[in-house]
Scaffold this active site. Sequence first.
Site, PDB file in Angstrom:
ATOM      1  N   SER A 114       0.826  -1.210   0.000  1.00 15.04           N
ATOM      2  CA  SER A 114       0.000   0.000   0.000  1.00 15.04           C
ATOM      3  C   SER A 114       0.860   1.260   0.000  1.00 15.04           C
ATOM      4  CB  SER A 114      -0.814   0.011   1.303  1.00 15.04           C
ATOM      5  OG  SER A 114      -2.163   0.131   1.069  1.00 15.04           O
ATOM      6  N   PHE A 119      -2.478  10.518  -0.884  1.00 13.32           N
ATOM      7  CA  PHE A 119      -3.408  10.866  -1.970  1.00 13.32           C
ATOM      8  C   PHE A 119      -4.791  11.060  -1.358  1.00 13.32           C
ATOM      9  CE2 PHE A 119      -6.566   9.108  -5.021  1.00 13.32           C
ATOM     10  CZ  PHE A 119      -6.237   9.730  -6.225  1.00 13.32           C
ATOM     11  N   GLU A 135      -9.502   1.562  -3.295  1.00  9.70           N
ATOM     12  CA  GLU A 135      -9.254   1.643  -4.753  1.00  9.70           C
ATOM     13  C   GLU A 135     -10.457   1.168  -5.553  1.00  9.70           C
ATOM     14  OE1 GLU A 135      -6.412   2.644  -6.215  1.00  9.70           O
ATOM     15  OE2 GLU A 135      -4.810   2.395  -4.743  1.00  9.70           O
TER      16      GLU A 135
HETATM   17  P1  TGC Z   1     -18.045   9.049 -14.509  1.00  9.28           P
HETATM   18  O1  TGC Z   1     -19.119   9.991 -14.952  1.00  9.28           O
HETATM   19  O2  TGC Z   1     -18.080   7.622 -14.936  1.00  9.28           O
HETATM   20  O3  TGC Z   1     -16.611   9.632 -14.893  1.00  9.28           O
HETATM   21  C1  TGC Z   1     -16.259  10.976 -14.645  1.00  9.28           C
HETATM   22  C2  TGC Z   1     -15.229  11.362 -15.677  1.00  9.28           C
HETATM   23  O4  TGC Z   1     -14.041  10.588 -15.473  1.00  9.28           O
HETATM   24  C3  TGC Z   1     -13.763   9.825 -16.665  1.00  9.28           C
HETATM   25  N1  TGC Z   1     -13.246   8.539 -16.200  1.00  9.28           N
HETATM   26  C4  TGC Z   1     -11.963   8.220 -16.237  1.00  9.28           C
HETATM   27  N2  TGC Z   1     -10.903   8.874 -16.718  1.00  9.28           N
HETATM   28  C5  TGC Z   1      -9.690   8.292 -16.620  1.00  9.28           C
HETATM   29  N3  TGC Z   1      -9.522   7.095 -16.037  1.00  9.28           N
HETATM   30  C6  TGC Z   1     -10.559   6.400 -15.527  1.00  9.28           C
HETATM   31  N4  TGC Z   1     -10.381   5.240 -14.920  1.00  9.28           N
HETATM   32  C7  TGC Z   1     -11.862   6.955 -15.627  1.00  9.28           C
HETATM   33  N5  TGC Z   1     -13.105   6.581 -15.227  1.00  9.28           N
HETATM   34  C8  TGC Z   1     -13.946   7.558 -15.592  1.00  9.28           C
HETATM   35  C9  TGC Z   1     -15.069   9.740 -17.392  1.00  9.28           C
HETATM   36  O5  TGC Z   1     -14.875   9.512 -18.753  1.00  9.28           O
HETATM   37  C10 TGC Z   1     -15.667  11.091 -17.112  1.00  9.28           C
HETATM   38  O6  TGC Z   1     -15.001  12.040 -17.924  1.00  9.28           O
HETATM   39  P2  TGC Z   1     -15.795  13.327 -18.481  1.00  9.28           P
HETATM   40  O7  TGC Z   1     -14.782  14.009 -19.322  1.00  9.28           O
HETATM   41  O8  TGC Z   1     -16.978  12.774 -19.219  1.00  9.28           O
HETATM   42  O9  TGC Z   1     -16.167  14.117 -17.258  1.00  9.28           O
HETATM   43  O10 TGC Z   1     -17.952   9.149 -12.921  1.00  9.28           O
HETATM   44  P3  TGC Z   1     -18.984   8.727 -11.800  1.00  9.28           P
HETATM   45  O11 TGC Z   1     -19.070   9.858 -10.841  1.00  9.28           O
HETATM   46  O12 TGC Z   1     -20.257   8.164 -12.383  1.00  9.28           O
HETATM   47  O13 TGC Z   1     -18.202   7.551 -11.037  1.00  9.28           O
HETATM   48  C11 TGC Z   1     -17.825   6.393 -11.660  1.00  9.28           C
HETATM   49  C12 TGC Z   1     -17.162   5.452 -10.645  1.00  9.28           C
HETATM   50  C13 TGC Z   1     -18.145   5.009  -9.577  1.00  9.28           C
HETATM   51  C14 TGC Z   1     -16.684   4.245 -11.412  1.00  9.28           C
HETATM   52  C15 TGC Z   1     -15.965   6.151  -9.985  1.00  9.28           C
HETATM   53  O14 TGC Z   1     -16.343   7.237  -9.242  1.00  9.28           O
HETATM   54  C16 TGC Z   1     -15.157   5.238  -9.105  1.00  9.28           C
HETATM   55  O15 TGC Z   1     -14.240   4.559  -9.585  1.00  9.28           O
HETATM   56  N6  TGC Z   1     -15.427   5.179  -7.757  1.00  9.28           N
HETATM   57  C17 TGC Z   1     -14.604   4.451  -6.820  1.00  9.28           C
HETATM   58  C18 TGC Z   1     -13.811   5.429  -6.001  1.00  9.28           C
HETATM   59  C19 TGC Z   1     -12.454   4.908  -5.680  1.00  9.28           C
HETATM   60  O16 TGC Z   1     -11.946   3.979  -6.259  1.00  9.28           O
HETATM   61  N7  TGC Z   1     -11.795   5.547  -4.715  1.00  9.28           N
HETATM   62  C20 TGC Z   1     -10.467   5.195  -4.393  1.00  9.28           C
HETATM   63  C21 TGC Z   1      -9.852   6.249  -3.496  1.00  9.28           C
HETATM   64  S1  TGC Z   1      -8.090   6.144  -3.402  1.00  9.28           S
HETATM   65  C22 TGC Z   1      -7.784   4.755  -2.545  1.00  9.28           C
HETATM   66  O17 TGC Z   1      -8.614   3.985  -2.177  1.00  9.28           O
HETATM   67  C23 TGC Z   1      -6.369   4.540  -2.275  1.00  9.28           C
HETATM   68  S2  TGC Z   1      -6.023   3.134  -1.332  1.00  9.28           S
HETATM   69  C24 TGC Z   1      -4.389   3.199  -1.562  1.00  9.28           C
HETATM   70  C25 TGC Z   1      -3.636   2.109  -0.951  1.00  9.28           C
HETATM   71  O18 TGC Z   1      -3.406   2.151   0.275  1.00  9.28           O
HETATM   72  O19 TGC Z   1      -3.178   1.205  -1.728  1.00  9.28           O
HETATM   73  P1  FAD Z   2     -19.108   3.469   0.576  1.00 12.47           P
HETATM   74  O1  FAD Z   2     -18.888   4.166  -0.718  1.00 12.47           O
HETATM   75  O2  FAD Z   2     -19.976   4.120   1.592  1.00 12.47           O
HETATM   76  O3  FAD Z   2     -19.682   2.017   0.260  1.00 12.47           O
HETATM   77  C1  FAD Z   2     -20.289   1.206   1.269  1.00 12.47           C
HETATM   78  C2  FAD Z   2     -20.873  -0.033   0.578  1.00 12.47           C
HETATM   79  O4  FAD Z   2     -21.858   0.377  -0.386  1.00 12.47           O
HETATM   80  C3  FAD Z   2     -19.794  -0.809  -0.198  1.00 12.47           C
HETATM   81  O5  FAD Z   2     -20.030  -2.194  -0.060  1.00 12.47           O
HETATM   82  C4  FAD Z   2     -20.024  -0.388  -1.644  1.00 12.47           C
HETATM   83  O6  FAD Z   2     -19.641  -1.383  -2.583  1.00 12.47           O
HETATM   84  C5  FAD Z   2     -21.538  -0.183  -1.649  1.00 12.47           C
HETATM   85  N1  FAD Z   2     -21.947   0.746  -2.718  1.00 12.47           N
HETATM   86  C6  FAD Z   2     -21.623   2.056  -2.851  1.00 12.47           C
HETATM   87  N2  FAD Z   2     -22.154   2.554  -3.973  1.00 12.47           N
HETATM   88  C7  FAD Z   2     -22.818   1.539  -4.576  1.00 12.47           C
HETATM   89  C8  FAD Z   2     -23.560   1.404  -5.777  1.00 12.47           C
HETATM   90  N3  FAD Z   2     -23.699   2.419  -6.627  1.00 12.47           N
HETATM   91  N4  FAD Z   2     -24.117   0.198  -6.065  1.00 12.47           N
HETATM   92  C9  FAD Z   2     -23.941  -0.858  -5.238  1.00 12.47           C
HETATM   93  N5  FAD Z   2     -23.265  -0.799  -4.091  1.00 12.47           N
HETATM   94  C10 FAD Z   2     -22.695   0.387  -3.769  1.00 12.47           C
HETATM   95  N6  FAD Z   2      -9.017   6.790  -0.096  1.00 12.47           N
HETATM   96  C11 FAD Z   2      -8.192   7.750  -0.573  1.00 12.47           C
HETATM   97  O7  FAD Z   2      -8.623   8.710  -1.204  1.00 12.47           O
HETATM   98  N7  FAD Z   2      -6.841   7.674  -0.376  1.00 12.47           N
HETATM   99  C12 FAD Z   2      -6.279   6.657   0.315  1.00 12.47           C
HETATM  100  O8  FAD Z   2      -5.038   6.612   0.453  1.00 12.47           O
HETATM  101  C13 FAD Z   2      -7.116   5.644   0.854  1.00 12.47           C
HETATM  102  N8  FAD Z   2      -6.588   4.645   1.608  1.00 12.47           N
HETATM  103  C14 FAD Z   2      -7.430   3.768   2.249  1.00 12.47           C
HETATM  104  C15 FAD Z   2      -6.909   2.864   3.175  1.00 12.47           C
HETATM  105  C16 FAD Z   2      -7.747   2.001   3.865  1.00 12.47           C
HETATM  106  C17 FAD Z   2      -7.193   1.068   4.888  1.00 12.47           C
HETATM  107  C18 FAD Z   2      -9.136   2.010   3.586  1.00 12.47           C
HETATM  108  C19 FAD Z   2     -10.060   1.061   4.307  1.00 12.47           C
HETATM  109  C20 FAD Z   2      -9.655   2.911   2.673  1.00 12.47           C
HETATM  110  C21 FAD Z   2      -8.804   3.805   2.020  1.00 12.47           C
HETATM  111  N9  FAD Z   2      -9.314   4.793   1.143  1.00 12.47           N
HETATM  112  C22 FAD Z   2      -8.508   5.749   0.614  1.00 12.47           C
HETATM  113  C23 FAD Z   2     -10.764   4.924   0.982  1.00 12.47           C
HETATM  114  C24 FAD Z   2     -11.387   3.893   0.042  1.00 12.47           C
HETATM  115  O9  FAD Z   2     -11.076   4.168  -1.281  1.00 12.47           O
HETATM  116  C25 FAD Z   2     -12.897   3.880   0.305  1.00 12.47           C
HETATM  117  O10 FAD Z   2     -13.075   3.256   1.571  1.00 12.47           O
HETATM  118  C26 FAD Z   2     -13.657   3.169  -0.779  1.00 12.47           C
HETATM  119  O11 FAD Z   2     -13.573   3.865  -2.002  1.00 12.47           O
HETATM  120  C27 FAD Z   2     -15.129   2.962  -0.397  1.00 12.47           C
HETATM  121  O12 FAD Z   2     -15.693   4.122   0.106  1.00 12.47           O
HETATM  122  P2  FAD Z   2     -16.497   4.072   1.512  1.00 12.47           P
HETATM  123  O13 FAD Z   2     -15.622   3.421   2.505  1.00 12.47           O
HETATM  124  O14 FAD Z   2     -16.966   5.443   1.782  1.00 12.47           O
HETATM  125  O15 FAD Z   2     -17.699   3.101   1.244  1.00 12.47           O
END
Ligand code: TGC
Ligand code: FAD
Length: 392
Positions: free
Chosen positions: A98, A136, A371
């Site tokens: 991570s 991030f 992620e």
């Molecule tokens: P949506 O309308 O689909 O997209 C918005 C705009 O973004 C473009 N796009 C992308 N562009 C580049 N790369 C991608 N992978 C892209 N995916 C979408 C898209 O074309 C659009 O562009 P434009 O020009 O039309 O505005 O967005 P939405 O709001 O409906 O959301 C889609 C969804 C749910 C898939 C997205 O929000 C999502 O992936 N949600 C999950 C959030 C997430 O993964 N969070 C992670 C936080 S960081 C983290 O967890 C770090 S852990 C680190 C560690 O410890 O390892």
């Molecule tokens: P929620 O979005 O509230 O989701 C809760 C539940 O609802 C999940 O089961 C989900 O799948 C479900 N759900 C949500 N939307 C839908 C839908 N449309 N349809 C069906 N089911 C749905 N974020 C960062 O930005 N940077 C980091 O470095 C980072 N590090 C992390 C480290 C750890 C240890 C953890 C636990 C998280 C970290 N995150 C980070 C955050 C992480 O990316 C979020 O926890 C993750 O994206 C989910 O968001 P949430 O926890 O708010 O869950």
Amino acid sequence: MASDLFESPDYYGVDDLLSEEHKLVRAATRDWVKKEVSPIIEDYAQKAAFPTQLIKGLAEVGAFGPYIPEEYGGAGLDQISYGLMMQEIERGDSGVRSTCSVQSSLVMFPIYAYGSEEQKQKFLPKLASGEFLGSFGLTEPNFGSNPSGMITNYKDMGDHYLLNGAKMWISNAPYADVAVVWAKNEEGRIHGLIVERGMEGFTTPETHNKWSLRASATGELVFDNVKVPKENLLPGRSGLGAPLSCLDSARYGIAWGAVGAAMDCYDTALRYAKERIQFDRPIAGFQLQQKKLAEMITEITKAQLMVWRLGTLKNEGKATTAQISMAKRNSVEIALKIAREARQILGGMGITGDYSIMRHMMNLESVVTYEGTHDIHLLITGMDITGIPAFK
Ligand code: TGC
Ligand code: FAD
């Protein structure tokens, strides 16, 4: 923890698909993990402490920015080498992987891809050498899976930006020197800002009481009227696509990394099953245990082939977001299932810190959520094959 006897399973000769450079990178990372991570990691996870002493070594093996060009301090390697490194490091511990994922793909990548030349020169070499640790900030208390709703925002004050808001669940945050933070401007457009430790009004409280990723530091990023110099805005890209493109790179690394955790659980369970005698014979001789082990190696082999192919697509610049989602989701799912089955093969010993399995299992509960959750990745595949988004 018992000594690290790990031997890599390779049932389909996937090694034949790797170059000599890939094998060298993997061997160097594996040796480093055996020497530096395995002996200490259980203790740090039990104590819920961040092993900061590993940061220099991670930099030295090239795990910070493996695919960032050498002119900026990166290792200039290809995507398969990056994947193999993440596999080996997560074989040791998901929390250590991570730290690398965040540093490489969520901090160095956006600065490299969207930063100005001055930003690249100022930050990338220090991040590559481990002098700086990065975090991030995308997720907020009320916006996790749906980051587009974020409320963290900045105002243009003429000679600087004024940043307000809070990010939650941020890996590395309590120790980070810099944070790439995603925030909305006055028009509601998302931009990336580089926030540096020491800026007034910027704090990073640690998140405690985690049962998962205990050797990784998690925290908040809190911005209370933080004055951010204008030169710290990433000029190259705006909109949600900017942070999501960074996630593509980090999710790709996790797809490989989780296979590493699965391989470690399988290897441990196989060795234990051959040595553990019950009813006068090794438990590996019982059909029920063989079923578990045979299914594990089948899933590991499928996942190894999937991430290797994804790596070749990524090297050619052809890997799509949906392909990366499928691999991240699959690798973590099989790793979690394998960890649970492997733990059972070890019986009572499986719950102790003498073996790595329970730690992997608990870590993977975070990996399946961050992620992009398991559900979100399934919906990304669903959208890709049907053309219909089912998120809202
Ligand atoms: P949506 O309308 O689909 O997209 C918005 C705009 O973004 C473009 N796009 C992308 N562009 C580049 N790369 C991608 N992978 C892209 N995916 C979408 C898209 O074309 C659009 O562009 P434009 O020009 O039309 O505005 O967005 P939405 O709001 O409906 O959301 C889609 C969804 C749910 C898939 C997205 O929000 C999502 O992936 N949600 C999950 C959030 C997430 O993964 N969070 C992670 C936080 S960081 C983290 O967890 C770090 S852990 C680190 C560690 O410890 O390892
Ligand atoms: P929620 O979005 O509230 O989701 C809760 C539940 O609802 C999940 O089961 C989900 O799948 C479900 N759900 C949500 N939307 C839908 C839908 N449309 N349809 C069906 N089911 C749905 N974020 C960062 O930005 N940077 C980091 O470095 C980072 N590090 C992390 C480290 C750890 C240890 C953890 C636990 C998280 C970290 N995150 C980070 C955050 C992480 O990316 C979020 O926890 C993750 O994206 C989910 O968001 P949430 O926890 O708010 O869950």
